[in-house]
Design a protein around this motif. Structure first.
Motif, PDB file in Angstrom:
ATOM      1  N   ALA A 118       0.890  -1.162   0.000  1.00  0.00           N
ATOM      2  CA  ALA A 118       0.000   0.000   0.000  1.00  0.00           C
ATOM      3  C   ALA A 118       0.926   1.209   0.000  1.00  0.00           C
ATOM      4  O   ALA A 118       1.939   1.207   0.694  1.00  0.00           O
ATOM      5  N   ALA A 119       0.588   2.221  -0.794  1.00  0.00           N
ATOM      6  CA  ALA A 119       1.479   3.376  -0.884  1.00  0.00           C
ATOM      7  C   ALA A 119       0.690   4.653  -1.062  1.00  0.00           C
ATOM      8  O   ALA A 119      -0.474   4.638  -1.484  1.00  0.00           O
ATOM      9  N   GLY A 120       1.363   5.749  -0.748  1.00  0.00           N
ATOM     10  CA  GLY A 120       0.760   7.057  -0.983  1.00  0.00           C
ATOM     11  C   GLY A 120       1.118   7.509  -2.390  1.00  0.00           C
ATOM     12  O   GLY A 120       2.254   7.336  -2.837  1.00  0.00           O
ATOM     13  N   TYR A 202       4.349   9.247   8.586  1.00  0.00           N
ATOM     14  CA  TYR A 202       4.082   9.623   7.199  1.00  0.00           C
ATOM     15  C   TYR A 202       4.912  10.877   6.916  1.00  0.00           C
ATOM     16  O   TYR A 202       5.417  11.533   7.833  1.00  0.00           O
ATOM     17  N   GLU A 203       5.042  11.220   5.652  1.00  0.00           N
ATOM     18  CA  GLU A 203       5.971  12.251   5.223  1.00  0.00           C
ATOM     19  C   GLU A 203       5.466  13.662   5.492  1.00  0.00           C
ATOM     20  O   GLU A 203       4.266  13.914   5.506  1.00  0.00           O
ATOM     21  N   GLY A 220       6.182   4.596   0.209  1.00  0.00           N
ATOM     22  CA  GLY A 220       5.747   3.656   1.228  1.00  0.00           C
ATOM     23  C   GLY A 220       6.890   3.333   2.173  1.00  0.00           C
ATOM     24  O   GLY A 220       7.890   4.052   2.223  1.00  0.00           O
ATOM     25  N   MET A 221       6.705   2.257   2.936  1.00  0.00           N
ATOM     26  CA  MET A 221       7.688   1.914   3.967  1.00  0.00           C
ATOM     27  C   MET A 221       8.171   0.465   3.827  1.00  0.00           C
ATOM     28  O   MET A 221       8.506  -0.193   4.822  1.00  0.00           O
ATOM     29  N   THR A 244      -3.330   4.058  -1.801  1.00  0.00           N
ATOM     30  CA  THR A 244      -4.397   4.113  -0.785  1.00  0.00           C
ATOM     31  C   THR A 244      -4.711   5.544  -0.350  1.00  0.00           C
ATOM     32  O   THR A 244      -5.684   5.775   0.349  1.00  0.00           O
ATOM     33  N   ASN A 245      -3.863   6.471  -0.751  1.00  0.00           N
ATOM     34  CA  ASN A 245      -4.112   7.883  -0.409  1.00  0.00           C
ATOM     35  C   ASN A 245      -3.304   8.762  -1.353  1.00  0.00           C
ATOM     36  O   ASN A 245      -2.291   8.326  -1.898  1.00  0.00           O
ATOM     37  N   CYS A 247      -0.957  11.885  -1.684  1.00  0.00           N
ATOM     38  CA  CYS A 247      -0.101  12.690  -0.809  1.00  0.00           C
ATOM     39  C   CYS A 247      -0.199  14.157  -1.216  1.00  0.00           C
ATOM     40  O   CYS A 247      -0.054  14.487  -2.393  1.00  0.00           O
ATOM     41  N   ALA A 259      -2.518  11.381   5.807  1.00  0.00           N
ATOM     42  CA  ALA A 259      -2.571   9.931   5.647  1.00  0.00           C
ATOM     43  C   ALA A 259      -2.827   9.287   7.012  1.00  0.00           C
ATOM     44  O   ALA A 259      -2.414   9.813   8.044  1.00  0.00           O
ATOM     45  N   VAL A 264      -5.757   3.621   4.850  1.00  0.00           N
ATOM     46  CA  VAL A 264      -4.931   2.720   4.040  1.00  0.00           C
ATOM     47  C   VAL A 264      -5.571   1.328   4.010  1.00  0.00           C
ATOM     48  O   VAL A 264      -5.760   0.721   2.949  1.00  0.00           O
TER      49      VAL A 264
HETATM   50  N1  HPA Z   1       3.277   7.284   2.979  1.00  0.00           N
HETATM   51  C1  HPA Z   1       4.032   6.228   3.344  1.00  0.00           C
HETATM   52  N2  HPA Z   1       3.559   4.993   3.377  1.00  0.00           N
HETATM   53  C2  HPA Z   1       2.284   4.787   3.028  1.00  0.00           C
HETATM   54  C3  HPA Z   1       1.447   5.832   2.632  1.00  0.00           C
HETATM   55  C4  HPA Z   1       1.969   7.157   2.615  1.00  0.00           C
HETATM   56  O1  HPA Z   1       1.300   8.132   2.281  1.00  0.00           O
HETATM   57  N3  HPA Z   1       0.232   5.281   2.340  1.00  0.00           N
HETATM   58  C5  HPA Z   1       0.353   3.940   2.538  1.00  0.00           C
HETATM   59  N4  HPA Z   1       1.595   3.642   2.964  1.00  0.00           N
END
Ligand code: HPA
Length: 289
Positions: A118-120, A202-203, A220-221, A244-245, A247, A259, A264
């Motif tokens: 899952a990532a932003g 989150y960033e 992501g992480m 999932t979002n 940024c 976020a 997420v």
């Molecule tokens: N940032 C970092 N990791 C994430 C994010 C994000 O916005 N959304 C899901 N994992």
């Protein structure tokens, strides 16, 4: 202890033998399920399930939304093994511990790594629920001097100085794009650059702006240290991010742009069917040869 010495070849071999013996098959495809994408493992047939606690020398995962099980069985006729629950740097583990399951996969017989996360979305064209096929990465932890390969190199796994160009298998990316078309979701599929940060925060806006300037499309992480470990031992890699979002890359006081883990997980739950279909159909293509 240098990272590379945490799990010597013999220890990885023992874990792999433990799994292959009990599963009764040698998996060809390894899948790592991202946050909320655990159902990728639920669709595996004739599944043998190994809880991480019951596998000797295996770490345990501590994150909500990551179950902590290894599932071995078949998918579209292929022998697969899936990690339901991965290990992250922010849990306090060294990167070599986070990515050691990839070496276990390798010694079990795995040739293809499918990594999901899952990532932003940083690319303004990306929408929530879209899928970004990874074609490259920016390794922020690497910039900062951290790598799962740090320490003495064991050539039984791979070379001292592995190249990472073309790490993300082009043929698999192209096949996934074609599958996206037949699924009617081509406008929700992108190809882009992922970056992994240490987390668990989150960033900041300034960090997101910086990442965008570096050409990063999603953040992501996870995943990058797994890909490094997989490429080191010459596995073919396919990876994608579920966005999932979105940024924010401009300053704003809108609370709803922040976020959060619940969002997420909710988006991932909503999109897991599409993600499962993409993975299944790609495995089907691999099986056809
Ligand atoms: N940032 C970092 N990791 C994430 C994010 C994000 O916005 N959304 C899901 N994992």
């Amino acid at each position: 202890t240098p990272q590379s010495l945490l799990y010597p070849y013999e220890v990885i071999q023992e874990i792999a033998d433990f799994i292959v013996k009990r599963a009764g098959i040698r998996p060809k495809i390894g899948i790592i399920c991202g946050s909320g994408l655990g159902s990728l493992a639920d669709i595996i047939q004739d599944a043998k399930v190994f809880e991480y606690e019951k596998i000797p020398n295996f770490p345990v995962s501590t994150v909500e939304g990551h179950a902590g099980k290894l599932v071995v069985g078949t998918l579209e006729g292929a022998n697969v093994m899936a990690m339901q629950g991965r290990f992250h740097f922010y849990e306090g583990y060294p990167l070599a511990k986070c990515s050691m399951p990839v070496r276990v996969m390798k010694l079990c017989g795995v040739e293809y790594l499918f990594a999901t996360n899952a990532a932003g979305g940083i690319n303004p064209k990306f929408n929530v629920g879209d899928i970004m096929l990874m074609h490259d990465h920016v390794n922020m932890l690497g910039f900062a001097g951290n790598s799962p390969l740090q320490g003495p190199n064991d050539p039984r796994f791979g070379p001292r100085f592995p190249a990472l160009v073309n790490s993300y298998n082009r043929d698999l990316i192209n096949k996934a794009i074609e599958i996206g078309k037949t699924m009617g979701i081509e406008s929700n599929i992108h190809v882009g650059v992922y970056s992994c940060l240490g987390g668990p925060t989150y960033e900041t806006i300034a960090e997101l702006k910086a990442l965008r300037m570096m050409g990063v499309d999603a953040v992501g992480m996870s995943t990058v240290h797994e890909v490094i470990t997989a490429r080191h031992c010459d596995m073919k890699v396919f990876a994608f991010s579920l966005i999932t979002n979105k940024c924010p890359i401009e300053y704003s006081d809108k609370k709803d742009e922040e976020a959060n883990h619940e969002e997420v997980m909710a988006v991932a739950k909503n999109r897991q069917k599409a993600c499962c279909e993409l993975v299944s159909r790609l495995i089907c293509e691999i099986q056809k040869g």
